[in-house]
Design a protein around this motif. Structure first.
Motif, PDB file in Angstrom:
ATOM      1  N   GLY A  82       0.719  -1.307  -0.007  1.00 10.21           N
ATOM      2  CA  GLY A  82      -0.055   0.009  -0.049  1.00 10.21           C
ATOM      3  C   GLY A  82       0.897   1.089   0.176  1.00 10.21           C
ATOM      4  O   GLY A  82       2.206   1.093   0.365  1.00 10.21           O
ATOM      5  N   ASP A  86       2.227   2.182   3.727  1.00 11.38           N
ATOM      6  CA  ASP A  86       2.610   1.234   4.486  1.00 11.38           C
ATOM      7  C   ASP A  86       4.020   1.899   5.555  1.00 11.38           C
ATOM      8  O   ASP A  86       4.857   2.451   4.953  1.00 11.38           O
ATOM      9  CB  ASP A  86       3.213  -0.184   3.889  1.00 11.38           C
ATOM     10  N   VAL A 140      -7.509   5.144  -1.583  1.00  7.85           N
ATOM     11  CA  VAL A 140      -6.917   4.248  -0.694  1.00  7.85           C
ATOM     12  C   VAL A 140      -7.512   3.716   0.531  1.00  7.85           C
ATOM     13  O   VAL A 140      -7.816   4.822   1.452  1.00  7.85           O
ATOM     14  CB  VAL A 140      -5.277   4.679  -0.349  1.00  7.85           C
ATOM     15  N   TYR A 167      -7.387   1.134   4.023  1.00 10.37           N
ATOM     16  CA  TYR A 167      -6.859   0.413   5.008  1.00 10.37           C
ATOM     17  C   TYR A 167      -7.798  -0.280   5.866  1.00 10.37           C
ATOM     18  O   TYR A 167      -8.504   0.547   6.289  1.00 10.37           O
ATOM     19  CB  TYR A 167      -5.717   1.130   5.816  1.00 10.37           C
ATOM     20  N   TYR A 182      -3.419  -2.540   4.305  1.00 16.55           N
ATOM     21  CA  TYR A 182      -3.781  -2.163   3.050  1.00 16.55           C
ATOM     22  C   TYR A 182      -4.766  -3.143   2.696  1.00 16.55           C
ATOM     23  O   TYR A 182      -4.615  -4.271   2.563  1.00 16.55           O
ATOM     24  CB  TYR A 182      -2.723  -2.080   2.030  1.00 16.55           C
ATOM     25  N   SER A 207      -9.893  -0.638  -2.199  1.00 16.35           N
ATOM     26  CA  SER A 207      -9.338   0.727  -2.692  1.00 16.35           C
ATOM     27  C   SER A 207      -9.642   1.163  -4.029  1.00 16.35           C
ATOM     28  O   SER A 207      -9.148   0.204  -5.203  1.00 16.35           O
ATOM     29  CB  SER A 207      -7.653   0.539  -2.562  1.00 16.35           C
TER      30      SER A 207
END
Length: 112
Positions: free
Chosen positions: A38, A41, A67, A69, A84, A89
């Motif tokens: 991701g 990260d 994005v 998580y 992620y 996403s």
């Protein structure tokens, strides 16, 4: 290290685990390990506010929701771990297409 507000819990962002990346898009020529990565990260200067019941948010989003998580429990240091989530996403497909272009270009130049 970020200063936490009252009630906040420290969080860390990590690569996707099996639960998050299973079935995620991976274009031909790209190692599946790339799906796990991701863009944020390793970021550990985040504080998360629990809801009134004490539960942490199930998801954390960045880039106007592009994005995502996903909450995955706590680590040994007591931090909330968010992994992620490529399946959730919206930007994942286009990012992976970009990664595929880089791999193809590298291969054309004779790279391994």
């Amino acid at each position: 290290m970020a200063t936490l507000l009252r009630g906040e819990v420290r969080a860390i962002l990590q690569p996707a685990g099996t639960a998050q990346y299973k079935g995620a898009y991976c274009p031909p020529g790209v190692p599946f390990k790339e799906v796990r990565r991701g863009p944020f990260d390793g970021k550990a200067d985040i504080g998360v506010t629990p809801d009134p019941d004490g539960e942490l948010p199930r998801h954390m989003t960045f880039g106007n929701g592009a994005v995502v998580y996903e909450y995955d429990g706590r680590d040994a240091k007591g931090r909330a771990v968010y992994r992620y989530a490529p399946l959730l996403s919206p930007s994942h497909h286009s990012v992976m297409d970009g990664v595929a272009e880089v791999y193809a270009e590298h291969k054309m130049k004779g790279g391994q």
